[in-house]
Design a protein around this motif. Structure first.
Motif, PDB file in Angstrom:
ATOM      1  N   ASN A  49       0.858  -1.272   0.046  1.00  0.00           N
ATOM      2  CA  ASN A  49       0.086  -0.043  -0.033  1.00  0.00           C
ATOM      3  C   ASN A  49       1.113   1.278   0.072  1.00  0.00           C
ATOM      4  O   ASN A  49       2.027   1.165  -0.112  1.00  0.00           O
ATOM      5  CB  ASN A  49      -0.860  -0.222   1.245  1.00  0.00           C
ATOM      6  N   ILE A  51       1.865   3.271   2.338  1.00  0.00           N
ATOM      7  CA  ILE A  51       3.007   3.238   3.431  1.00  0.00           C
ATOM      8  C   ILE A  51       3.844   2.224   3.576  1.00  0.00           C
ATOM      9  O   ILE A  51       4.732   2.069   4.516  1.00  0.00           O
ATOM     10  CB  ILE A  51       2.300   3.775   4.633  1.00  0.00           C
ATOM     11  N   SER A  52       3.596   1.335   2.629  1.00  0.00           N
ATOM     12  CA  SER A  52       4.314  -0.097   2.973  1.00  0.00           C
ATOM     13  C   SER A  52       5.950   0.174   2.465  1.00  0.00           C
ATOM     14  O   SER A  52       6.287   1.105   1.823  1.00  0.00           O
ATOM     15  CB  SER A  52       4.041  -1.089   1.886  1.00  0.00           C
ATOM     16  N   ARG A  64       6.960   9.539   5.464  1.00  0.00           N
ATOM     17  CA  ARG A  64       6.208   8.561   5.754  1.00  0.00           C
ATOM     18  C   ARG A  64       5.287   8.874   6.932  1.00  0.00           C
ATOM     19  O   ARG A  64       3.952   8.410   6.731  1.00  0.00           O
ATOM     20  CB  ARG A  64       6.815   7.295   6.526  1.00  0.00           C
ATOM     21  N   ILE A  68       1.027   9.209   6.936  1.00  0.00           N
ATOM     22  CA  ILE A  68       0.080   8.324   7.603  1.00  0.00           C
ATOM     23  C   ILE A  68      -0.816   9.540   8.156  1.00  0.00           C
ATOM     24  O   ILE A  68      -2.087   9.131   8.392  1.00  0.00           O
ATOM     25  CB  ILE A  68       0.655   7.577   8.677  1.00  0.00           C
ATOM     26  N   TYR A  71      -3.825  10.803   6.394  1.00  0.00           N
ATOM     27  CA  TYR A  71      -4.812   9.757   6.219  1.00  0.00           C
ATOM     28  C   TYR A  71      -5.888  10.235   7.558  1.00  0.00           C
ATOM     29  O   TYR A  71      -6.931   9.446   7.665  1.00  0.00           O
ATOM     30  CB  TYR A  71      -4.609   8.301   6.080  1.00  0.00           C
ATOM     31  N   VAL A  73      -5.236   9.341  10.491  1.00  0.00           N
ATOM     32  CA  VAL A  73      -5.037   8.308  11.639  1.00  0.00           C
ATOM     33  C   VAL A  73      -4.977   8.803  13.112  1.00  0.00           C
ATOM     34  O   VAL A  73      -4.260   9.826  13.142  1.00  0.00           O
ATOM     35  CB  VAL A  73      -3.835   7.453  11.344  1.00  0.00           C
ATOM     36  N   LEU A 102     -10.095   1.885   8.957  1.00  0.00           N
ATOM     37  CA  LEU A 102      -8.974   1.626   9.631  1.00  0.00           C
ATOM     38  C   LEU A 102      -9.215   1.428  10.984  1.00  0.00           C
ATOM     39  O   LEU A 102      -9.681   2.351  11.670  1.00  0.00           O
ATOM     40  CB  LEU A 102      -7.932   2.593   9.319  1.00  0.00           C
ATOM     41  N   MET A 130      -5.072  -2.608   6.181  1.00  0.00           N
ATOM     42  CA  MET A 130      -4.155  -1.808   5.741  1.00  0.00           C
ATOM     43  C   MET A 130      -3.882  -1.404   4.319  1.00  0.00           C
ATOM     44  O   MET A 130      -4.165  -0.319   3.804  1.00  0.00           O
ATOM     45  CB  MET A 130      -2.672  -1.754   6.465  1.00  0.00           C
ATOM     46  N   ASN A 131      -3.688  -2.529   3.441  1.00  0.00           N
ATOM     47  CA  ASN A 131      -3.693  -2.402   2.242  1.00  0.00           C
ATOM     48  C   ASN A 131      -5.021  -1.857   1.675  1.00  0.00           C
ATOM     49  O   ASN A 131      -4.851  -0.938   0.855  1.00  0.00           O
ATOM     50  CB  ASN A 131      -3.543  -3.951   1.512  1.00  0.00           C
ATOM     51  N   PHE A 134      -5.006   2.232   3.028  1.00  0.00           N
ATOM     52  CA  PHE A 134      -3.736   3.396   2.608  1.00  0.00           C
ATOM     53  C   PHE A 134      -3.824   3.075   1.299  1.00  0.00           C
ATOM     54  O   PHE A 134      -2.457   2.803   0.576  1.00  0.00           O
ATOM     55  CB  PHE A 134      -2.524   2.947   3.247  1.00  0.00           C
ATOM     56  N   THR A 143      -8.194  10.713  -1.029  1.00  0.00           N
ATOM     57  CA  THR A 143      -7.911   9.306  -1.567  1.00  0.00           C
ATOM     58  C   THR A 143      -8.512   9.200  -3.100  1.00  0.00           C
ATOM     59  O   THR A 143      -9.424   9.845  -3.241  1.00  0.00           O
ATOM     60  CB  THR A 143      -8.403   8.319  -0.640  1.00  0.00           C
TER      61      THR A 143
END
Length: 147
Positions: A49, A51-52, A64, A68, A71, A73, A102, A130-131, A134, A143
């Motif tokens: 995703n 952030i992976s 990073r 995150i 989004y 979070v 999430l 998560m996939n 994100f 998004t």
């Protein structure tokens, strides 16, 4: 200082560093985050995703963290776990948008050298979730699923 007191003092250092790490994430204080990491710090996250993968160096790690945070979070700290000089944060991360939710438990393990974070590795309870959450952001900070 006796050995018992000295050990307690040593054990508090990673706890304070863990609190600072969490505070920098929740307040989006990227200069604070930068101040507690080494120049060659790495942060690895599983999944496929936005952030992976591995972020290498302070700028990439801060990018990073900022991504995150963009989004929406919420980083709820459940526990700080300590070893002699390293720490882990047990977190419950949540966020919501029109097409995805999430609700993720994770552990972020930080290796420390000379009082600064050298390596960050995040372990997830639900990589597929998560996939799904994100997905890549557009330039407008929304998004692709919302456009």
């Amino acid at each position: 200082m006796n050995a018992r007191t000295q050990g307690q003092s040593t054990d508090r250092a990673p706890h304070r560093l863990a609190e600072t790490f969490h505070r920098s994430l929740t307040t989006k204080d990227w200069s604070l985050l930068s101040s507690i990491m080494t120049a060659d710090v790495t942060w690895t996250l599983p999944g496929e995703n936005a952030i992976s993968g591995a972020a290498e160096g302070i700028d990439a790690v801060i990018d990073r963290a900022d991504l995150i945070a963009n989004y929406g979070v919420t980083f709820t700290l459940e526990h700080i776990l300590l070893s002699r000089s390293n720490f882990a944060l047990a977190l419950h991360n949540t966020a919501r948008r029109s097409d995805a939710v999430l609700d993720e438990y994770l552990s972020t393990v930080c290796s420390v050298d000379d009082g600064r974070i050298t390596r960050i590795e995040t372990f997830l309870s639900d990589v597929e979730g998560m996939n799904a959450f994100f997905v890549p952001l557009t330039r407008q900070g929304r998004t692709t699923a919302n456009n």
